[in-house]
Design a protein around this motif. Structure first.
Motif, PDB file in Angstrom:
ATOM      1  N   UNK A  53       0.825  -1.203   0.000  1.00  0.00           N
ATOM      2  CA  UNK A  53       0.000   0.000   0.000  1.00  0.00           C
ATOM      3  C   UNK A  53       0.859   1.252   0.000  1.00  0.00           C
ATOM      4  N   UNK A  54       1.948   1.215   0.769  1.00  0.00           N
ATOM      5  CA  UNK A  54       2.885   2.349   0.793  1.00  0.00           C
ATOM      6  C   UNK A  54       3.547   2.565  -0.553  1.00  0.00           C
ATOM      7  N   UNK A  55       3.871   1.462  -1.250  1.00  0.00           N
ATOM      8  CA  UNK A  55       4.470   1.581  -2.578  1.00  0.00           C
ATOM      9  C   UNK A  55       3.486   2.211  -3.561  1.00  0.00           C
ATOM     10  N   UNK A 184       6.974   2.692   5.764  1.00  0.00           N
ATOM     11  CA  UNK A 184       8.236   2.151   5.246  1.00  0.00           C
ATOM     12  C   UNK A 184       8.153   1.944   3.736  1.00  0.00           C
ATOM     13  N   UNK A 185       7.016   1.407   3.276  1.00  0.00           N
ATOM     14  CA  UNK A 185       6.820   1.233   1.832  1.00  0.00           C
ATOM     15  C   UNK A 185       6.810   2.551   1.095  1.00  0.00           C
ATOM     16  N   UNK A 186       6.267   3.580   1.736  1.00  0.00           N
ATOM     17  CA  UNK A 186       6.226   4.915   1.143  1.00  0.00           C
ATOM     18  C   UNK A 186       7.627   5.509   1.009  1.00  0.00           C
ATOM     19  N   UNK A 187       8.487   5.234   1.991  1.00  0.00           N
ATOM     20  CA  UNK A 187       9.833   5.819   2.011  1.00  0.00           C
ATOM     21  C   UNK A 187      10.851   5.033   1.184  1.00  0.00           C
ATOM     22  N   UNK A 188      10.611   3.742   0.977  1.00  0.00           N
ATOM     23  CA  UNK A 188      11.568   2.887   0.266  1.00  0.00           C
ATOM     24  C   UNK A 188      11.678   3.276  -1.211  1.00  0.00           C
ATOM     25  N   UNK A 189      12.897   3.162  -1.750  1.00  0.00           N
ATOM     26  CA  UNK A 189      13.091   3.427  -3.177  1.00  0.00           C
ATOM     27  C   UNK A 189      12.631   2.218  -3.983  1.00  0.00           C
ATOM     28  N   UNK A 190      12.519   2.382  -5.300  1.00  0.00           N
ATOM     29  CA  UNK A 190      12.080   1.291  -6.170  1.00  0.00           C
ATOM     30  C   UNK A 190      13.039   0.108  -6.081  1.00  0.00           C
ATOM     31  N   UNK A 191      14.334   0.385  -6.054  1.00  0.00           N
ATOM     32  CA  UNK A 191      15.346  -0.667  -5.994  1.00  0.00           C
ATOM     33  C   UNK A 191      15.261  -1.433  -4.672  1.00  0.00           C
ATOM     34  N   UNK A 193      12.610  -1.706  -2.746  1.00  0.00           N
ATOM     35  CA  UNK A 193      11.357  -2.468  -2.729  1.00  0.00           C
ATOM     36  C   UNK A 193      11.481  -3.748  -3.541  1.00  0.00           C
ATOM     37  N   UNK A 194      12.168  -3.669  -4.671  1.00  0.00           N
ATOM     38  CA  UNK A 194      12.358  -4.848  -5.517  1.00  0.00           C
ATOM     39  C   UNK A 194      13.178  -5.913  -4.804  1.00  0.00           C
ATOM     40  N   UNK A 195      14.076  -5.471  -3.924  1.00  0.00           N
ATOM     41  CA  UNK A 195      14.938  -6.408  -3.211  1.00  0.00           C
ATOM     42  C   UNK A 195      14.167  -7.366  -2.313  1.00  0.00           C
ATOM     43  N   UNK A 196      13.010  -6.940  -1.812  1.00  0.00           N
ATOM     44  CA  UNK A 196      12.228  -7.833  -0.943  1.00  0.00           C
ATOM     45  C   UNK A 196      10.895  -8.228  -1.593  1.00  0.00           C
ATOM     46  N   UNK A 197      10.771  -7.987  -2.901  1.00  0.00           N
ATOM     47  CA  UNK A 197       9.527  -8.300  -3.615  1.00  0.00           C
ATOM     48  C   UNK A 197       9.091  -9.760  -3.483  1.00  0.00           C
ATOM     49  N   UNK A 198      10.030 -10.741  -3.541  1.00  0.00           N
ATOM     50  CA  UNK A 198       9.583 -12.142  -3.389  1.00  0.00           C
ATOM     51  C   UNK A 198       8.869 -12.381  -2.062  1.00  0.00           C
ATOM     52  N   UNK A 199       9.283 -11.646  -1.026  1.00  0.00           N
ATOM     53  CA  UNK A 199       8.682 -11.823   0.293  1.00  0.00           C
ATOM     54  C   UNK A 199       7.381 -11.034   0.436  1.00  0.00           C
TER      55      UNK A 199
END
Length: 319
Positions: A53-55, A184-191, A193-199
């Motif tokens: 949701x933050x993303x 946290x999702x709002x503050x995270x960069x795209x890169x 966020x992608x790092x933990x996408x599988x989880x």
């Protein structure tokens, strides 16, 4: 109602696992999910929903529509307990009426999570800010429920103040996790966020299925207690959420044109809290009987919403 929509929902793996849990209890099976594992899965689902949701929120611009969505959600959470209390106090004690009214005015994060899965199956997106709306709808109903109990019931000087109840609502583990993950999702960069996408995305549906299996087991165990409470609470646990969900499905078109957001509003209005409200009522109104409002929310309203409720609300939205 769209029959295909109903059949799709009734045959989804998540729902079937929920039914399996109920069947296991009725057959006296020893199937169960360890308590620590169940808690971890709950936290994971809230984390995943909040983070994604933050993303979504990070990709959108803050608009007047978001403001209206938040106000609409909070207003809904404030109004539902009032008329619920008026209905309930005719048959139940003031304490029980207030506690149940608070539960049905507040929201179920688990029902929200299940609705996310339902929308994914239908390939219908929803806005990230709906996660924030959900979190902000939890506390108002609790406050209204306690205020109504104090207005109509006997004064109790030992009851906690409204401020402490508000604080307790927002520091409740489920609200804290989903709001924290949203930020946290709002503050995270795209890169990042992608790092933990599988989880955060890939294993979501599997965990949801196991969680609903656990919820089915819990619901099955509480079903007998609820049946003993009589017809009034049974009818209330089905009809009032259904009316709430249908009305909000219809009127939410004034706030947003997004189908996914309108379904989320509907399911939030139709759901009943069985985590935050019981915790708050135990502290604020110890005379309220959890043997009433817990089975109502968990053993009747929750199954109704995830089987028939969501397809009904979606059919109203699609017109």
């Amino acid at each position: 109602m769209n029959l295909n929509l109903l059949i799709d929902n009734l045959t989804s793996p998540a729902l079937l696992f929920f039914i399996l849990g109920i069947v296991a209890v009725r057959l006296k099976s020893d199937l169960e999910i360890p308590q620590n594992s169940s808690k971890f899965i709950s936290l994971y689902l809230l984390f995943s929903i909040g983070f994604n949701g933050g993303r979504e929120l990070a990709h959108s611009h803050f608009t007047l529509e978001i403001v209206w969505a938040i106000l609409f959600g909070v207003l809904t959470s404030l109004l539902i307990p009032f008329y619920s209390f008026i209905i309930l106090k005719r048959k139940l004690s003031i304490e029980n009426a207030g506690a149940i009214a608070a539960a049905y005015g507040s929201i179920s994060a688990v029902t929200f999570v299940t609705a996310v899965s339902f929308l994914e199956i239908q390939n219908v997106p929803f806005s990230g800010h709906m996660v924030a709306v959900m979190a902000l709808m939890e506390a108002p109903a609790i406050i209204v429920g306690v205020v109504l109990i104090r207005l109509y019931g006997k004064k109790d000087s030992s009851s906690p103040r409204i401020g402490s109840l508000v604080s307790h609502s927002f520091t409740n583990g489920s609200v804290m996790m989903i709001l924290g993950s949203l930020i946290i999702g709002l503050l995270a960069s795209e890169k990042q966020a992608q790092g933990i996408a599988p989880f955060t995305t890939d294993i979501f549906k599997g965990f949801l299925a196991i969680f609903l299996l656990d919820m089915g087991i819990v619901s099955g165990r509480k079903l007998n207690d609820f049946i003993k409470s009589g017809w009034f609470t049974s009818l209330f646990a089905i009809l009032v959420p259904l009316i709430n969900g249908c009305f909000i499905a219809w009127i939410s078109g004034l706030v947003t044109a997004e189908t996914g957001d309108r379904l989320m509003f509907s399911i939030l209005a139709a759901s009943a809290s069985y985590i935050a409200v019981p915790a708050a009522m135990k502290m604020a109104v110890p005379k309220a009987n959890p043997g009433l409002y817990l089975p109502m929310a968990l053993a009747v309203t929750f199954p109704f919403n995830i089987t028939f409720g969501m397809p009904i609300y979606m059919s109203i939205i699609l017109g």
